[in-house]
Enzyme design. Sequence first.
Site, PDB file in Angstrom:
ATOM      1  N   ASP A   1      -4.416  14.671  14.368  1.00  0.00           N
ATOM      2  CA  ASP A   1      -4.621  13.757  15.898  1.00  0.00           C
ATOM      3  C   ASP A   1      -5.611  13.746  16.400  1.00  0.00           C
ATOM      4  O   ASP A   1      -5.418  14.562  17.377  1.00  0.00           O
ATOM      5  CB  ASP A   1      -3.004  13.065  15.963  1.00  0.00           C
ATOM      6  CG  ASP A   1      -3.010  11.931  16.564  1.00  0.00           C
ATOM      7  OD1 ASP A   1      -4.366  11.751  17.084  1.00  0.00           O
ATOM      8  OD2 ASP A   1      -2.146  10.901  16.549  1.00  0.00           O
ATOM      9  N   MET A   2      -6.628  12.887  16.767  1.00  0.00           N
ATOM     10  CA  MET A   2      -7.267  13.204  17.046  1.00  0.00           C
ATOM     11  C   MET A   2      -7.700  12.674  19.327  1.00  0.00           C
ATOM     12  O   MET A   2      -8.239  13.673  19.787  1.00  0.00           O
ATOM     13  CB  MET A   2      -9.137  11.736  17.000  1.00  0.00           C
ATOM     14  CG  MET A   2     -10.288  11.612  17.570  1.00  0.00           C
ATOM     15  SD  MET A   2     -11.088  13.499  17.220  1.00  0.00           S
ATOM     16  CE  MET A   2     -11.720  13.449  15.928  1.00  0.00           C
TER      17      MET A   2
ATOM     18  N   ASN B   1     -11.215   2.868  18.223  1.00  0.00           N
ATOM     19  CA  ASN B   1     -10.157   3.503  19.628  1.00  0.00           C
ATOM     20  C   ASN B   1     -10.512   4.232  20.206  1.00  0.00           C
ATOM     21  O   ASN B   1     -10.391   4.653  21.163  1.00  0.00           O
ATOM     22  CB  ASN B   1      -8.259   3.766  19.140  1.00  0.00           C
ATOM     23  CG  ASN B   1      -8.069   2.281  18.673  1.00  0.00           C
ATOM     24  OD1 ASN B   1      -7.957   1.496  19.174  1.00  0.00           O
ATOM     25  ND2 ASN B   1      -7.223   2.245  17.059  1.00  0.00           N
TER      26      ASN B   1
ATOM     27  N   ILE C   1      -9.988   5.746  14.674  1.00  0.00           N
ATOM     28  CA  ILE C   1     -10.668   6.982  15.714  1.00  0.00           C
ATOM     29  C   ILE C   1     -11.578   6.044  15.823  1.00  0.00           C
ATOM     30  O   ILE C   1     -12.139   5.095  16.817  1.00  0.00           O
ATOM     31  CB  ILE C   1     -11.348   8.228  14.778  1.00  0.00           C
ATOM     32  CG1 ILE C   1      -9.863   8.891  14.782  1.00  0.00           C
ATOM     33  CG2 ILE C   1     -12.298   8.860  15.954  1.00  0.00           C
ATOM     34  CD1 ILE C   1     -10.427  10.682  13.575  1.00  0.00           C
TER      35      ILE C   1
ATOM     36  N   HIS D   1     -12.123   4.231  -0.191  1.00  0.00           N
ATOM     37  CA  HIS D   1     -11.974   3.664   1.422  1.00  0.00           C
ATOM     38  C   HIS D   1     -12.630   1.567   0.693  1.00  0.00           C
ATOM     39  O   HIS D   1     -12.622   1.137   1.903  1.00  0.00           O
ATOM     40  CB  HIS D   1     -12.397   3.718   2.415  1.00  0.00           C
ATOM     41  CG  HIS D   1     -11.754   5.378   2.679  1.00  0.00           C
ATOM     42  ND1 HIS D   1     -12.255   6.110   3.769  1.00  0.00           N
ATOM     43  CD2 HIS D   1     -10.443   5.374   3.161  1.00  0.00           C
ATOM     44  CE1 HIS D   1     -11.244   6.536   4.224  1.00  0.00           C
ATOM     45  NE2 HIS D   1     -10.131   6.159   4.095  1.00  0.00           N
TER      46      HIS D   1
ATOM     47  N   GLU E   1      -7.644  -4.198   5.631  1.00  0.00           N
ATOM     48  CA  GLU E   1      -7.656  -3.789   4.089  1.00  0.00           C
ATOM     49  C   GLU E   1      -6.515  -4.986   2.959  1.00  0.00           C
ATOM     50  O   GLU E   1      -6.809  -4.961   2.386  1.00  0.00           O
ATOM     51  CB  GLU E   1      -7.105  -2.495   3.901  1.00  0.00           C
ATOM     52  CG  GLU E   1      -8.404  -1.646   3.965  1.00  0.00           C
ATOM     53  CD  GLU E   1      -8.439   0.130   4.337  1.00  0.00           C
ATOM     54  OE1 GLU E   1      -7.514  -0.046   5.270  1.00  0.00           O
ATOM     55  OE2 GLU E   1      -8.622   1.348   3.801  1.00  0.00           O
TER      56      GLU E   1
ATOM     57  N   LYS F   1       3.110   0.545   3.007  1.00  0.00           N
ATOM     58  CA  LYS F   1       2.934  -0.146   3.897  1.00  0.00           C
ATOM     59  C   LYS F   1       3.191  -1.334   3.134  1.00  0.00           C
ATOM     60  O   LYS F   1       2.798  -1.396   2.020  1.00  0.00           O
ATOM     61  CB  LYS F   1       1.434   0.384   5.184  1.00  0.00           C
ATOM     62  CG  LYS F   1       1.112   1.038   5.638  1.00  0.00           C
ATOM     63  CD  LYS F   1      -0.184   1.462   6.607  1.00  0.00           C
ATOM     64  CE  LYS F   1       0.344   2.825   6.926  1.00  0.00           C
ATOM     65  NZ  LYS F   1      -1.162   3.350   6.664  1.00  0.00           N
TER      66      LYS F   1
ATOM     67  N   ASN G   1       0.853  -1.468   0.381  1.00  0.00           N
ATOM     68  CA  ASN G   1       0.238  -0.319   0.072  1.00  0.00           C
ATOM     69  C   ASN G   1       0.850   1.648  -0.192  1.00  0.00           C
ATOM     70  O   ASN G   1       1.343   2.163   1.115  1.00  0.00           O
ATOM     71  CB  ASN G   1      -0.842   0.346   1.278  1.00  0.00           C
ATOM     72  CG  ASN G   1      -2.416   0.391   1.297  1.00  0.00           C
ATOM     73  OD1 ASN G   1      -1.757   1.970  -0.009  1.00  0.00           O
ATOM     74  ND2 ASN G   1      -2.274   1.037   1.997  1.00  0.00           N
TER      75      ASN G   1
ATOM     76  N   ARG H   1      -2.943  -1.953  -2.706  1.00  0.00           N
ATOM     77  CA  ARG H   1      -4.149  -0.964  -3.387  1.00  0.00           C
ATOM     78  C   ARG H   1      -3.983  -0.110  -4.193  1.00  0.00           C
ATOM     79  O   ARG H   1      -2.526   0.930  -3.907  1.00  0.00           O
ATOM     80  CB  ARG H   1      -4.293  -0.247  -1.585  1.00  0.00           C
ATOM     81  CG  ARG H   1      -5.468   0.199  -1.309  1.00  0.00           C
ATOM     82  CD  ARG H   1      -4.972   0.955  -0.693  1.00  0.00           C
ATOM     83  NE  ARG H   1      -6.219   1.771   0.290  1.00  0.00           N
ATOM     84  CZ  ARG H   1      -6.239   2.739   1.440  1.00  0.00           C
ATOM     85  NH1 ARG H   1      -5.596   2.341   2.169  1.00  0.00           N
ATOM     86  NH2 ARG H   1      -7.650   3.324   1.932  1.00  0.00           N
TER      87      ARG H   1
ATOM     88  N   ARG I   1      -8.094  17.055   5.899  1.00  0.00           N
ATOM     89  CA  ARG I   1      -8.791  17.202   4.706  1.00  0.00           C
ATOM     90  C   ARG I   1      -9.721  18.095   4.625  1.00  0.00           C
ATOM     91  O   ARG I   1     -10.804  18.071   5.638  1.00  0.00           O
ATOM     92  CB  ARG I   1      -9.121  15.967   3.623  1.00  0.00           C
ATOM     93  CG  ARG I   1      -8.037  15.764   3.250  1.00  0.00           C
ATOM     94  CD  ARG I   1      -8.243  14.136   2.019  1.00  0.00           C
ATOM     95  NE  ARG I   1      -7.435  13.589   2.947  1.00  0.00           N
ATOM     96  CZ  ARG I   1      -7.649  12.220   2.568  1.00  0.00           C
ATOM     97  NH1 ARG I   1      -8.255  11.592   1.904  1.00  0.00           N
ATOM     98  NH2 ARG I   1      -6.928  11.369   3.086  1.00  0.00           N
TER      99      ARG I   1
HETATM  100  P1  ADP Z   1      -5.303   6.135   8.167  1.00  0.00           P
HETATM  101  O1  ADP Z   1      -6.606   6.556   7.363  1.00  0.00           O
HETATM  102  O2  ADP Z   1      -3.943   7.239   8.127  1.00  0.00           O
HETATM  103  O3  ADP Z   1      -4.642   4.893   7.821  1.00  0.00           O
HETATM  104  P2  ADP Z   1      -5.390   5.877  10.893  1.00  0.00           P
HETATM  105  O4  ADP Z   1      -6.825   4.925  10.690  1.00  0.00           O
HETATM  106  O5  ADP Z   1      -4.663   5.115  11.399  1.00  0.00           O
HETATM  107  O6  ADP Z   1      -5.706   6.620   9.905  1.00  0.00           O
HETATM  108  O7  ADP Z   1      -6.743   6.914  12.204  1.00  0.00           O
HETATM  109  C1  ADP Z   1      -5.884   7.779  11.881  1.00  0.00           C
HETATM  110  C2  ADP Z   1      -6.643   8.741  13.953  1.00  0.00           C
HETATM  111  O8  ADP Z   1      -7.343   7.799  14.646  1.00  0.00           O
HETATM  112  C3  ADP Z   1      -5.874   9.318  13.997  1.00  0.00           C
HETATM  113  O9  ADP Z   1      -6.863  10.357  14.930  1.00  0.00           O
HETATM  114  C4  ADP Z   1      -5.460   8.965  16.018  1.00  0.00           C
HETATM  115  O10 ADP Z   1      -6.086   9.819  16.252  1.00  0.00           O
HETATM  116  C5  ADP Z   1      -6.688   7.699  15.670  1.00  0.00           C
HETATM  117  N1  ADP Z   1      -5.868   6.616  16.480  1.00  0.00           N
HETATM  118  C6  ADP Z   1      -5.276   6.105  15.832  1.00  0.00           C
HETATM  119  N2  ADP Z   1      -4.987   4.475  17.099  1.00  0.00           N
HETATM  120  C7  ADP Z   1      -5.360   4.876  18.399  1.00  0.00           C
HETATM  121  C8  ADP Z   1      -5.123   4.517  19.218  1.00  0.00           C
HETATM  122  N3  ADP Z   1      -4.604   3.527  19.638  1.00  0.00           N
HETATM  123  N4  ADP Z   1      -5.738   5.042  19.858  1.00  0.00           N
HETATM  124  C9  ADP Z   1      -7.256   6.198  20.186  1.00  0.00           C
HETATM  125  N5  ADP Z   1      -6.953   6.907  18.833  1.00  0.00           N
HETATM  126  C10 ADP Z   1      -6.474   6.386  18.172  1.00  0.00           C
END
Ligand code: ADP
Length: 390
Positions: free
Chosen positions: A281-282, A330, A327, A179, A377, A18, A11, A91, A239
């Site tokens: 980052d959330m 988690n 998100i 996606h 994926e 990845k 990917n 991908r 975005r």
């Molecule tokens: P991508 O679209 O780059 O694959 P991810 O699916 O890893 O991204 O999502 C990234 C988001 O998920 C970030 O906003 C991050 O805060 C949140 N996140 C990822 N892993 C965790 C975790 N273990 N605990 C809490 N939040 C997470």
Amino acid sequence: MREGDTIVVLNAGSSSLKFSTFRADGACLERELRGQVSGIGQSPRLVARRGAETVADLALDDADHGRALEVLVDVLRAELHDRPIAGVGHRVVHGGLEFMAPTRVDAAVLERLERFVPLAPLHQPHNLNTIRRMLERLPGVPEVACFDTAFHRTVPEVAQLYALPRRYAEAGVRRYGFHGLSYEYVASVMPAIDARAAMGRTIVLHLGNGASMCALRGGRSVATTMGFTALEGLPMGTRTGSLDPGVLLFLFDEMKLGVRDVEHLLYHESGLLGLSGLSSDMRELLASDRPEARLAVEVFVYRAVRELGSLAAALGGLDAVVYTAGIGENQAEIRARIADGAAWLGLALDDHANARHERCIGVAGGRVAAYVVPTDEELMIARHVAALLG
Ligand code: ADP
């Protein structure tokens, strides 16, 4: 494919590559290695893991995508002890209307896929260059393209069209959706989780750095929030999500921004990062007590609630929601806040189950079921490769 054969999944992103490998074990595909080369173009580093064990951790001096891939192939060969690679799955973000299924790639297919570069300028070139290099590096090994758009080819035309003159749709300006490999994976496991919802109306919330939602009826995509590009729909890490097109005219005409500046703004400077001025980052935003961070999260949740309502309308009702990606898998607080906003649809979470990230997080006897399903994926791609190779 024979017992013990390996499928490699790649990917390729703008600064990362990845990978996962899967070994054919009876009817199953067992994941062996997974990892990534991150920081390509800056300070690249290759990390590979087998389960919890780190089997490679290398800093790669000045590596570009080509060099990173060479090192990765060497690492994979060594780790696989020269067991045969039966095929490589990639991908690929955009397959347009033409590519509705995983496809073995040769020079002619590559040429056809090049036509979609303008529709996914940030991803497609890396996807295709990686395939091109792998064809050179492993001649004779099938390279299979799996498309993020393909799963949405079941979306009815009414949901694909923008209200532009028809000649633009004929030129390819229409809603494709992305996606798709994530949604296809979730749809594939739903029958075992909730057979009724799998046959019925489910909305999957793929909430990661990139974020979108998909409405499934009987496991098939009937509507999705992303459109012509991966910018439409929800606000994301960096975005914008949907924007009044008039904003773009204003940016060009009045603020005199150039096309590339606007592209950078829409893809890299907006979303949670732009709203908060702090982070994309959330986790960081939820941990912050700054008002800008709170507002960014509020906008994210508000827009998610509205999109959820819109997809429920497209489905004519709702049987289940599934949260997935970083998100979605988690962040219990975000799941709960979106569910609160969708209470009018009959969605209610069990606080305890949600806090513990259990698979089933809806309240007992609730009208709408709710689940957390980690997406995969890479496994979806490996399954496609295995099916194509027979
Ligand atoms: P991508 O679209 O780059 O694959 P991810 O699916 O890893 O991204 O999502 C990234 C988001 O998920 C970030 O906003 C991050 O805060 C949140 N996140 C990822 N892993 C965790 C975790 N273990 N605990 C809490 N939040 C997470």
